[in-house]
Design an enzyme around this catalytic site. Sequence first.
Site, mmCIF file in Angstrom:
data_model
loop_
_atom_site.group_PDB
_atom_site.id
_atom_site.type_symbol
_atom_site.label_atom_id
_atom_site.label_comp_id
_atom_site.label_asym_id
_atom_site.label_seq_id
_atom_site.Cartn_x
_atom_site.Cartn_y
_atom_site.Cartn_z
ATOM 1 N N GLU A 101 -0.916 51.187 11.446
ATOM 2 C CA GLU A 101 -1.538 49.677 11.657
ATOM 3 C C GLU A 101 -0.346 48.892 12.663
ATOM 4 O O GLU A 101 -0.528 48.456 13.413
ATOM 5 C CB GLU A 101 -2.070 49.051 10.545
ATOM 6 N N HIS A 102 0.906 48.753 11.865
ATOM 7 C CA HIS A 102 1.937 48.418 12.426
ATOM 8 C C HIS A 102 3.031 49.311 12.560
ATOM 9 O O HIS A 102 3.696 50.087 11.703
ATOM 10 C CB HIS A 102 2.403 47.176 11.395
ATOM 11 N N ASP B 102 1.810 38.599 11.459
ATOM 12 C CA ASP B 102 0.651 38.201 10.470
ATOM 13 C C ASP B 102 0.005 37.046 10.605
ATOM 14 O O ASP B 102 -1.082 36.711 10.164
ATOM 15 C CB ASP B 102 1.291 38.442 8.871
ATOM 16 N N HIS C 35 -39.683 61.918 34.674
ATOM 17 C CA HIS C 35 -38.706 61.308 35.346
ATOM 18 C C HIS C 35 -38.521 61.532 37.066
ATOM 19 O O HIS C 35 -38.582 60.526 37.735
ATOM 20 C CB HIS C 35 -37.409 61.526 34.814
#
Length: 435
Positions: free
Chosen positions: A325-326, A359, A418
Amino acid sequence: MTIPIITDLAVARAGILRRAFLDDDTATVTTVAEIITNVRQRGDAALREYTHRFDGVDCEVIEIPRERLAAAAADIDQSLRQALLLAINGIRRFHERQLRNSWVEFSVEGALGQIVRPLDRVGIYVPGGAAPLPSSLIHAAVPARVAGVREIVVCSPPQRSTGEPAMAVLAAAHLAGVDRFFAVGGAQAIAALAYGTESVPRVDAVAGPGNRYVIQAMRMVYGTVGVVSLPGPTETLVIADQTANPRSVAADLLAQAEHREASAILLTPDWGLAEQVQREVERQLAALPAVNAQAARDAVTRRGGIVMVPDLTTAFALANEYGPEHLCLLIAEPWAYVGEVRNAGGVFLGEDSFEVLGDYVAGPSHIMPTEGTARYASPVNVDSFRKVISLVGLNRAGVKRIGPAAIRIAEAEGLFAHAAAVRTRLESLDNDGRE
């Protein structure tokens, strides 16, 4: 010593660099499934019962009036109010740079493009408990507001002592421009946002961090609503060399470790630094309040460690495998290594760019991917709260050029209706004798 030094990379890979994912907890899955079902069936009555059971609070009216949010913003300490405003302004400026626009490109064959639209209503979950997080509210609400979301709804659990969410969280909601606020927490809040109750409106997407029950609830309601991210227990990985200040390294590890179930890991090629950091962790733990120290000690002992690596190249290879995360770079030339980073929620470069600033006040949202999801996910950002609608505006020239290829592909797929739809258009063009 509390934080271990690991010299064997195989042991590190099999241990602290290998996560035990929280969604494997059968008891959690069962509990959350029951809560979601109960909230879907019984609405507000279920919310009140869970609030009484889990939070020890009896709330007949679960919505906090907007006047109460404004009063909280007026009543909090003015230094905190100014700090929140500084953070909000910085987060807004950062996320305004992310805005992308609708576009249309015209040609002789017509036009192609996209419409970028904000979501109509989003729900933001803000944890309460021992550490209410007004910062998490503004780090989700401000990007949503920049994105142009019409209605922002917040859910956060009430505190037993006051019967309402923390005053700082209420104040942050007012300052960030939140529209509605509900004193509801846990998995039941996510269920209410996903399915709606008599009081809580159904939203288009939910965002925000939470404990294992909240994150499991987000997993279970995904598809009914959008889920911006699944931010589980926080984690930090520090890469440091011999130039790093051991006090700073230890402080950065402990800053994340004081969150419950957090992970804090150091990779370094310098044995001397490793030993100094180990001693600093002990010294700094002793200076923390008892509750914080216990949480941090548990984190660095059970889910943390100092891993010795032969060089920085190996450190970055391990970091990319882990996808933190960090990612904090306390090395002599951090900018020289930015190109080595492939997987991380956020990169913090050098002594003065420590993660705690991220933070709160640096600018990017602190709600970042955890548990290795940084290999494919991004931090909360403006695009988390917007969607793209494709525009197709071709004319007859365009149909004539690309139609035959569409027929060929459709027939290869066995989708003959189609192909017929295209052939009909082409035959009509031929009959008209026009392009």
